[in-house]
Design a protein around this motif. Structure first.
Motif, PDB file in Angstrom:
ATOM      1  N   HIS A  51       0.866  -1.186   0.000  1.00 46.81           N
ATOM      2  CA  HIS A  51       0.000   0.000   0.000  1.00 46.81           C
ATOM      3  C   HIS A  51       0.903   1.236   0.000  1.00 46.81           C
ATOM      4  O   HIS A  51       1.764   1.361   0.881  1.00 46.81           O
ATOM      5  CB  HIS A  51      -0.877  -0.027   1.254  1.00 46.81           C
ATOM      6  CG  HIS A  51      -1.800   1.138   1.349  1.00 46.81           C
ATOM      7  ND1 HIS A  51      -1.985   1.849   2.514  1.00 46.81           N
ATOM      8  CD2 HIS A  51      -2.589   1.709   0.421  1.00 46.81           C
ATOM      9  CE1 HIS A  51      -2.864   2.813   2.289  1.00 46.81           C
ATOM     10  NE2 HIS A  51      -3.255   2.750   1.037  1.00 46.81           N
ATOM     11  N   ALA A  52       0.721   2.133  -0.981  1.00 44.54           N
ATOM     12  CA  ALA A  52       1.670   3.250  -1.129  1.00 44.54           C
ATOM     13  C   ALA A  52       0.957   4.573  -1.416  1.00 44.54           C
ATOM     14  O   ALA A  52       1.186   5.194  -2.456  1.00 44.54           O
ATOM     15  CB  ALA A  52       2.661   2.928  -2.231  1.00 44.54           C
ATOM     16  N   PRO A  53       0.086   5.032  -0.492  1.00 43.26           N
ATOM     17  CA  PRO A  53      -0.715   6.227  -0.797  1.00 43.26           C
ATOM     18  C   PRO A  53       0.120   7.493  -1.002  1.00 43.26           C
ATOM     19  O   PRO A  53      -0.188   8.286  -1.895  1.00 43.26           O
ATOM     20  CB  PRO A  53      -1.623   6.359   0.437  1.00 43.26           C
ATOM     21  CG  PRO A  53      -0.936   5.610   1.525  1.00 43.26           C
ATOM     22  CD  PRO A  53      -0.206   4.486   0.854  1.00 43.26           C
ATOM     23  N   ASP A  54       1.183   7.663  -0.199  1.00 41.67           N
ATOM     24  CA  ASP A  54       1.990   8.879  -0.372  1.00 41.67           C
ATOM     25  C   ASP A  54       2.813   8.834  -1.659  1.00 41.67           C
ATOM     26  O   ASP A  54       3.140   9.870  -2.229  1.00 41.67           O
ATOM     27  CB  ASP A  54       2.903   9.091   0.846  1.00 41.67           C
ATOM     28  CG  ASP A  54       2.105   9.554   2.059  1.00 41.67           C
ATOM     29  OD1 ASP A  54       1.855  10.763   2.166  1.00 41.67           O
ATOM     30  OD2 ASP A  54       1.689   8.687   2.857  1.00 41.67           O
ATOM     31  N   MET A  55       3.128   7.629  -2.099  1.00 38.57           N
ATOM     32  CA  MET A  55       3.854   7.494  -3.375  1.00 38.57           C
ATOM     33  C   MET A  55       2.926   7.776  -4.554  1.00 38.57           C
ATOM     34  O   MET A  55       3.391   8.175  -5.621  1.00 38.57           O
ATOM     35  CB  MET A  55       4.494   6.105  -3.485  1.00 38.57           C
ATOM     36  CG  MET A  55       5.600   5.907  -2.453  1.00 38.57           C
ATOM     37  SD  MET A  55       6.328   4.264  -2.523  1.00 38.57           S
ATOM     38  CE  MET A  55       7.118   4.222  -0.906  1.00 38.57           C
ATOM     39  N   VAL A  56       1.611   7.541  -4.357  1.00 36.08           N
ATOM     40  CA  VAL A  56       0.651   7.941  -5.396  1.00 36.08           C
ATOM     41  C   VAL A  56       0.775   9.453  -5.598  1.00 36.08           C
ATOM     42  O   VAL A  56       0.931   9.943  -6.722  1.00 36.08           O
ATOM     43  CB  VAL A  56      -0.809   7.596  -4.987  1.00 36.08           C
ATOM     44  CG1 VAL A  56      -1.796   8.157  -6.005  1.00 36.08           C
ATOM     45  CG2 VAL A  56      -1.005   6.102  -4.828  1.00 36.08           C
ATOM     46  N   ILE A  57       0.759  10.196  -4.493  1.00 40.60           N
ATOM     47  CA  ILE A  57       0.780  11.662  -4.570  1.00 40.60           C
ATOM     48  C   ILE A  57       2.107  12.175  -5.134  1.00 40.60           C
ATOM     49  O   ILE A  57       2.122  13.060  -5.981  1.00 40.60           O
ATOM     50  CB  ILE A  57       0.562  12.279  -3.161  1.00 40.60           C
ATOM     51  CG1 ILE A  57      -0.783  11.832  -2.587  1.00 40.60           C
ATOM     52  CG2 ILE A  57       0.660  13.801  -3.201  1.00 40.60           C
ATOM     53  CD1 ILE A  57      -1.003  12.236  -1.128  1.00 40.60           C
ATOM     54  N   HIS A  58       3.214  11.592  -4.683  1.00 38.95           N
ATOM     55  CA  HIS A  58       4.519  12.200  -4.977  1.00 38.95           C
ATOM     56  C   HIS A  58       5.334  11.523  -6.071  1.00 38.95           C
ATOM     57  O   HIS A  58       6.286  12.113  -6.569  1.00 38.95           O
ATOM     58  CB  HIS A  58       5.363  12.266  -3.698  1.00 38.95           C
ATOM     59  CG  HIS A  58       4.743  13.147  -2.660  1.00 38.95           C
ATOM     60  ND1 HIS A  58       4.791  14.516  -2.728  1.00 38.95           N
ATOM     61  CD2 HIS A  58       4.007  12.845  -1.557  1.00 38.95           C
ATOM     62  CE1 HIS A  58       4.132  15.031  -1.700  1.00 38.95           C
ATOM     63  NE2 HIS A  58       3.653  14.037  -0.978  1.00 38.95           N
ATOM     64  N   ASN A  59       4.973  10.277  -6.439  1.00 42.46           N
ATOM     65  CA  ASN A  59       5.819   9.561  -7.392  1.00 42.46           C
ATOM     66  C   ASN A  59       5.110   9.057  -8.638  1.00 42.46           C
ATOM     67  O   ASN A  59       5.772   8.709  -9.616  1.00 42.46           O
ATOM     68  CB  ASN A  59       6.517   8.391  -6.686  1.00 42.46           C
ATOM     69  CG  ASN A  59       7.255   8.845  -5.444  1.00 42.46           C
ATOM     70  OD1 ASN A  59       6.726   8.775  -4.333  1.00 42.46           O
ATOM     71  ND2 ASN A  59       8.447   9.378  -5.627  1.00 42.46           N
ATOM     72  N   GLY A  60       3.784   8.965  -8.610  1.00 43.38           N
ATOM     73  CA  GLY A  60       3.060   8.545  -9.807  1.00 43.38           C
ATOM     74  C   GLY A  60       3.211   9.606 -10.890  1.00 43.38           C
ATOM     75  O   GLY A  60       3.130  10.805 -10.608  1.00 43.38           O
TER      76      GLY A  60
END
Lengths: 512, 108
Positions: A15-24
């Motif tokens: 689960h990577a919600p902050d990576m959705v915001i900053h890395n997607g």
């Protein structure tokens, strides 16, 4: 032929919600072009919690707790359906929370590029110490942690990429070179995520299938990332790095690329290497991608769907010498999209599906299940990309009709009997054929089915080197029992037999 | 439609003139085919690419539309697209693309 077998498979989600915001890339592109956009402002409200990600049927199918067949018993969409007995621990793998995964990124970092804040490090240490597959030696690599001021300085002054958890900076990945674009913090972040997620999947494969890691002698990594420097952009080798982390002390390996088709290419390579006797146990493994997180986020939000592309995924499988019981890879039933095949859907499906079947006098109905691009329709339908597995099954059925294997009225029945609903996250190579490998082994061994065709397809045009499409397929089938290599009679053995006969004869003469 | 394809459509239109360009699309879904058709007629609806606010009004057809089919050798069409005609929701695609063409096309 003494085919190779599939010994076991593992599947992991992070689960990577902050990576959705900053890395997607959908989000990073938006931040560059429209930094004040409404989409970026509202995105965090549409992200799911860890419990919601665990309590999501397609994810439970991915880690093996529910079967693909159960997907049909729930009406789509699935994101608003609660399921009983959801667990982060799966038969085939696990779902890991972001915080622990960030710790794992630090653990797999061999060059001291990852810096984590001190109190965050302590929290992660406690959690990872309780993880059954993370050893004490691994946890020790978290070290003590850094001051947040030092981390912020690396980000603001030295090109480090921030690592966020719960919307706060908790660490960073440093760049590894001042000007080399291939060693920027951004590229290293992506590669460390691919390595960490693949490493965790390898640990699950070993633990859940009772495999001796020292017996694995080759690793094929088949993700879509590239590691290297300015002199060799995709030099490699993820495979060896993952093998090192997972304790495969007797293995070497290499990386295979082919966009989404790579995992199926890798299966064909692994099966062939083992069948040839070159290696005894080959692990095929791939980690996941941060770039694809939230890829269709704009469409999801517009349609009132949570941002479902919130997990980094990994898969691994072990291909071994024939044990007489595990399903075999039929290397004589391999379909390839050739350079001359062309790109019409008809040509593609013919080359991948019917051509290898024809060579073996099989009809399309002789394959019990087709494992195609198993993308979760919950993700693709709101994005206007339709139901990908269903479209693939329709194409196979329509080709069957054109060939006279099926009547047109039989198409829906064929799709239901030989196809499945998709459940895999849209992580490029991850949905491509391989998500069903774990179930396929179980279902073939229980006698429920006999033959499965795995089909991988890839869009090579994205790399701008060719406009060609690509694809490859292989059949996994019931093991009909181990065949010993036919024992030829050696010259030495003949001499032994002659000598024995002469001795017999001589003793007879003496006795007389 | 991705930004690179928008740029290519714009370049070709600048070079040959909008009245001389026909765009043939092959999207598998009515919605995505409609978005592509809208992009090359009314302009990029997502306002992200080179065709944002550029209403080219090009002639645009989907490969399963009867107007396109009539222009192609029947045997070649059957070989290349026959199977997909069975797979795609042809009626839905035709309705979506033709309605956008009729509304925003300048050369119909």
């Amino acid at each position: 032929m003494n085919y190779s077998v599939v010994k076991g498979s593992s599947y992991v989600l992070v689960h990577a919600p902050d990576m959705v915001i900053h890395n997607g890339t959908t989000q990073t592109t938006e931040r560059q072009l429209h930094p004040d956009s409404e989409y970026l402002k509202t995105l965090p409200e549409h992200l799911r919690s860890f419990d919601e990600v665990v309590n999501y049927l397609p994810n439970q199918v991915y880690i093996g707790n529910h079967t693909p067949a159960e997907l049909r018993t729930y009406e789509q969409p699935w994101f608003d359906k609660k399921i009983d007995d959801a667990s982060k621990d799966g038969k085939f793998g696990e779902i890991l929370p972001q915080q622990e995964f960030i710790g794992l990124i630090k653990i797999v970092d061999a060059f001291d590029l990852v810096k984590l804040e001190e109190s965050f490090t302590e929290e992660v240490r406690k959690k990872l110490s309780a993880h059954p597959l993370i050893t004490e030696d691994m946890v020790a690599k978290l070290k003590k942690g850094e001051d947040i001021e030092q981390i912020e300085k690396l980000i603001s002054e030295q090109g480090a990429e921030a690592i966020y958890d719960n919307r706060k900076i908790v660490g960073c990945v440093k760049r590894a070179h001042d000007i080399d674009l291939n060693l920027t913090a951004h590229v290293l972040f992506e590669n460390l995520v691919a390595k960490a997620s693949a490493g965790l999947t390898a640990l699950n494969l070993i633990a859940k299938n009772n495999i001796n890691p020292e017996e694995i002698d080759y690793v094929i990594e088949c993700s879509e990332e590239a590691c290297g420097d300015m002199n060799q952009r995709g030099g490699g080798n993820f495979a060896k790095a993952i093998a090192e982390f997972a304790g495969l002390t007797n293995a070497t390996g290499s990386d295979t690329r082919g966009f989404c088709a790579a995992p199926t290419h890798a299966l064909v390579l692994a099966a062939s290497l083992v069948q040839a006797g070159t290696f005894k146990n080959v692990m095929v493994v791939a980690g996941g991608s941060t770039a694809k997180l939230g890829m269709n986020g704009k469409d999801h939000i517009k349609k009132g769907v949570p941002v479902l592309e919130d997990v980094v995924a990994g898969f691994a499988t072990l291909v071994s010498e024939n044990d007489g019981v595990s399903p075999v890879f039929r290397t004589d039933i391999v379909g390839t999209h050739k350079v001359g095949t062309g790109s019409s859907p008809q040509g593609v499906i013919t080359s991948l599906v019917t051509e290898p079947l024809d060579r073996n006098d099989l009809k399309i109905t002789d394959i019990d299940e087709y494992s195609v691009e198993m993308q979760n329709p919950d993700i693709t339908k709101p994005a206007g990309a339709g139901d990908v597995p269903s479209a693939n099954y329709k194409m196979i059925a329509a080709l069957g009709v054109k060939r006279g294997d099926l009547e047109k009225t039989e198409m829906p029945g064929f799709i239901k009997d030989h196809g499945m609903e998709g459940w895999a996250p849209t992580q490029g190579h991850i949905p491509s054929g391989v998500p069903y490998l774990g179930f396929a082994r179980d279902e073939i061994m229980s006698g429920k089915i006999n033959k499965v065709m795995f089909v991988g397809k890839g869009s090579l045009f994205l790399g701008r080197m060719t406009n060609l499409f690509d694809g490859i397929s292989i059949v996994l089938a019931k093991n009909e029992g181990k065949k010993e290599a036919s024992e030829g009679v050696s010259e030495e053995k003949v001499r032994g037999l002659v000598a024995e006969a002469m001795r017999d004869f001589a003793s007879h003469l003496l006795n007389e | 439609m991705d930004l690179e394809n928008q740029r290519r459509v714009k370049e070709i239109t600048d070079k040959y003139g909008a009245e001389n360009v026909v765009v043939v699309i092959g999207g598998a879904e009515a919605e995505s085919a409609g978005l592509a058709a809208e992009t090359v007629t009314a302009g990029d609806p997502t306002y992200a690419g080179p065709l944002a606010g550029v209403p080219l009004g090009l002639k645009v057809y989907h490969a399963v539309e009867p107007e396109f089919k009539a222009e192609v050798d029947a045997e070649v069409y059957e070989d290349q697209i026959g199977m997909m005609e069975m797979v795609l929701d042809v009626d839905e695609i035709v309705e979506e693309v033709s309605s956008i063409r009729n509304e925003h096309g300048k050369f119909n």
